[in-house]
Design a protein around this motif. Structure first.
Motif, PDB file in Angstrom:
ATOM      1  N   LEU A   1      67.379  57.259  78.542  1.00 44.75           N
ATOM      2  CA  LEU A   1      66.164  57.563  77.797  1.00 44.75           C
ATOM      3  C   LEU A   1      65.256  58.551  78.530  1.00 44.75           C
ATOM      4  CD1 LEU A   1      65.373  54.052  76.310  1.00 44.75           C
ATOM      5  CD2 LEU A   1      66.227  56.073  75.104  1.00 44.75           C
TER       6      LEU A   1
ATOM      7  N   ALA B   1      66.131  62.703  74.581  1.00 47.13           N
ATOM      8  CA  ALA B   1      65.680  61.351  74.228  1.00 47.13           C
ATOM      9  C   ALA B   1      64.199  61.130  74.510  1.00 47.13           C
ATOM     10  CB  ALA B   1      66.499  60.319  74.997  1.00 47.13           C
ATOM     11  N   THR B   2      63.589  61.973  75.313  1.00 47.57           N
ATOM     12  CA  THR B   2      62.220  61.704  75.734  1.00 47.57           C
ATOM     13  C   THR B   2      61.205  61.871  74.612  1.00 47.57           C
ATOM     14  OG1 THR B   2      62.019  63.954  76.592  1.00 47.57           O
ATOM     15  CG2 THR B   2      62.603  62.228  78.165  1.00 47.57           C
TER      16      THR B   2
ATOM     17  N   ASP C   1      61.583  62.018  71.005  1.00 45.72           N
ATOM     18  CA  ASP C   1      61.731  61.192  69.808  1.00 45.72           C
ATOM     19  C   ASP C   1      62.313  59.817  70.069  1.00 45.72           C
ATOM     20  OD1 ASP C   1      60.746  63.246  68.208  1.00 45.72           O
ATOM     21  OD2 ASP C   1      62.733  64.161  68.038  1.00 45.72           O
ATOM     22  N   GLY C   2      62.889  59.611  71.231  1.00 43.95           N
ATOM     23  CA  GLY C   2      63.548  58.349  71.510  1.00 43.95           C
ATOM     24  C   GLY C   2      64.925  58.289  70.880  1.00 43.95           C
TER      25      GLY C   2
ATOM     26  N   LEU D   1      59.751  49.867  77.561  1.00 38.82           N
ATOM     27  CA  LEU D   1      60.060  50.755  76.442  1.00 38.82           C
ATOM     28  C   LEU D   1      59.027  50.569  75.348  1.00 38.82           C
ATOM     29  CD1 LEU D   1      63.926  50.263  75.997  1.00 38.82           C
ATOM     30  CD2 LEU D   1      62.733  51.983  77.379  1.00 38.82           C
TER      31      LEU D   1
ATOM     32  N   ARG E   1      63.240  53.501  66.990  1.00 37.91           N
ATOM     33  CA  ARG E   1      63.603  54.410  68.074  1.00 37.91           C
ATOM     34  C   ARG E   1      62.919  53.917  69.348  1.00 37.91           C
ATOM     35  NH1 ARG E   1      66.212  58.530  65.776  1.00 37.91           N
ATOM     36  NH2 ARG E   1      66.061  59.985  67.490  1.00 37.91           N
ATOM     37  N   TYR E   2      63.644  53.945  70.441  1.00 37.04           N
ATOM     38  CA  TYR E   2      63.167  53.441  71.727  1.00 37.04           C
ATOM     39  C   TYR E   2      62.872  54.612  72.652  1.00 37.04           C
ATOM     40  CZ  TYR E   2      64.947  49.021  70.021  1.00 37.04           C
ATOM     41  OH  TYR E   2      65.168  47.889  69.266  1.00 37.04           O
ATOM     42  N   ARG E   3      61.716  54.530  73.326  1.00 37.66           N
ATOM     43  CA  ARG E   3      61.323  55.529  74.308  1.00 37.66           C
ATOM     44  C   ARG E   3      60.790  54.822  75.548  1.00 37.66           C
ATOM     45  NH1 ARG E   3      56.853  58.698  72.727  1.00 37.66           N
ATOM     46  NH2 ARG E   3      56.258  57.074  71.292  1.00 37.66           N
ATOM     47  N   ARG E   4      60.913  55.473  76.674  1.00 42.21           N
ATOM     48  CA  ARG E   4      60.396  54.922  77.929  1.00 42.21           C
ATOM     49  C   ARG E   4      58.874  54.899  77.896  1.00 42.21           C
ATOM     50  NH1 ARG E   4      63.612  56.033  82.906  1.00 42.21           N
ATOM     51  NH2 ARG E   4      61.614  56.612  83.806  1.00 42.21           N
TER      52      ARG E   4
END
Length: 85
Positions: free
Chosen positions: A17, A22-23, A25-26, A56, A66-69
């Motif tokens: 991630l 990925a950063t 929009d996740g 997250l 959607r998963y993001r840090r």
């Protein structure tokens, strides 16, 4: 929070991630599962745990989550470990 799987799956997810695509929009659980060659239920379990720990953030709903840090929370946890907590 301190429980870590022997195979490092959660660390691999956090690393994934952090990648450029990925950063912003996740990634969905399906995308994480595909990229890491994990069964979807396993990826979802790890993602939910990381979310519950605050590492997250999520956007969307249902299958479109959607998963993001959460970089601020990750930095906070890193500081705790640096202090020997």
């Amino acid at each position: 929070m301190l429980r870590t799987p022997v195979d490092g799956t959660r660390l691999r997810i956090l690393t994934l991630l952090r990648e450029r695509d990925a950063t912003a929009d996740g990634l969905t659980a399906q995308a994480v599962a595909a990229r890491l060659a994990l069964p979807h239920p396993a990826a979802l379990t790890h993602l939910r745990l990381l979310t519950a720990l605050g590492l997250l953030r999520t956007d969307g709903s249902g299958a479109r989550v959607r998963y993001r840090r959460d970089e601020a929370r990750i930095a906070e946890v890193a500081r705790l470990f640096e202090k020997g907590w």
